[in-house]
Design a protein around this motif. Structure first.
Motif, PDB file in Angstrom:
ATOM      1  N   SER A   1       0.803  -1.230   0.000  1.00 31.29           N
ATOM      2  CA  SER A   1       0.000   0.000   0.000  1.00 31.29           C
ATOM      3  C   SER A   1       0.834   1.277   0.000  1.00 31.29           C
ATOM      4  O   SER A   1       0.362   2.316  -0.454  1.00 31.29           O
ATOM      5  N   THR A   2       2.072   1.214   0.468  1.00 28.26           N
ATOM      6  CA  THR A   2       2.909   2.414   0.485  1.00 28.26           C
ATOM      7  C   THR A   2       3.760   2.557  -0.775  1.00 28.26           C
ATOM      8  O   THR A   2       4.499   3.525  -0.907  1.00 28.26           O
TER       9      THR A   2
ATOM     10  N   GLU B   1      -2.845  -8.613   4.810  1.00 27.51           N
ATOM     11  CA  GLU B   1      -1.598  -8.336   5.535  1.00 27.51           C
ATOM     12  C   GLU B   1      -0.717  -9.569   5.478  1.00 27.51           C
ATOM     13  O   GLU B   1      -1.203 -10.704   5.461  1.00 27.51           O
TER      14      GLU B   1
ATOM     15  N   LYS C   1       4.905  -3.795   7.918  1.00 29.52           N
ATOM     16  CA  LYS C   1       4.226  -2.777   8.725  1.00 29.52           C
ATOM     17  C   LYS C   1       2.873  -2.386   8.139  1.00 29.52           C
ATOM     18  O   LYS C   1       1.958  -2.012   8.863  1.00 29.52           O
ATOM     19  N   ASN C   2       2.770  -2.432   6.825  1.00 32.49           N
ATOM     20  CA  ASN C   2       1.574  -1.939   6.150  1.00 32.49           C
ATOM     21  C   ASN C   2       0.862  -3.063   5.409  1.00 32.49           C
ATOM     22  O   ASN C   2       1.427  -4.126   5.182  1.00 32.49           O
TER      23      ASN C   2
END
Length: 169
Positions: free
Chosen positions: A130-131, A151, A156-157
């Motif tokens: 997502s980042t 996930e 982390k994301n």
């Protein structure tokens, strides 16, 4: 630029590509890839299964993409649009940082989409960190639609699960 199936003689070059892309991602605070993934074993499997394709420039692998049917079990929780079709999956689309912005990602996507159509797939699924704004933007620009999130451990994301319906006419 021609896209070719990646053979064993290029496996170290693909590993170098992934390491270079990983370093670039990390320099942009993106922990999508690391020292453990993608690794030589993953590359060897992709080559053995004949599902990794790439662009070579002056004997250097500048971009790769994998097309197969492997889906994470986590995909079962996603409300995919193509519920009764025959989906393919994209994995590990990577372009050397110094070649980014030149349409290499687009060429790789177009290639595997045409390959998927030829092989009778009805859609393509993928997950993208997502980042990773560049990758999310690329997929969105070329018709991939967010269908949900998943996930993975040690990240982390979350990842966006995206899908594109294929025109098999």
């Amino acid at each position: 630029m021609d896209i070719i199936p990646i053979q064993k003689n290029y496996q170290k070059d693909v590993l170098n590509l992934y390491k270079t892309v990983t370093k670039h991602l990390r320099s942009n605070q993106n922990d999508q890839w690391d020292l453990f993934y993608p690794n030589l074993f993953v590359i060897q499997d992709d080559i053995t299964n004949q599902n990794i394709y790439g662009i070579i420039d002056n004997h250097v692998v500048i971009g790769t993409v994998v097309l197969d049917e492997l889906q994470s079990e986590k995909y079962e929780q996603i409300d995919w649009d193509d519920k009764n079709g025959n989906p393919a999956c994209i994995h590990r689309l990577a372009v050397r940082p110094n070649y980014q912005g030149r349409g290499i990602g687009k060429l790789l996507l177009e290639y595997v989409e045409q390959l998927a159509i030829q092989r009778g797939y009805t859609s393509i699924r993928l997950d993208v960190y997502s980042t990773n704004d560049e990758a999310v933007g690329l997929y969105t620009k070329y018709g991939y639609v967010k269908r949900g999130t998943i996930e993975f451990p040690l990240r982390k994301n979350h990842y966006y699960c995206m899908e594109k319906q294929l025109n098999n006419n």
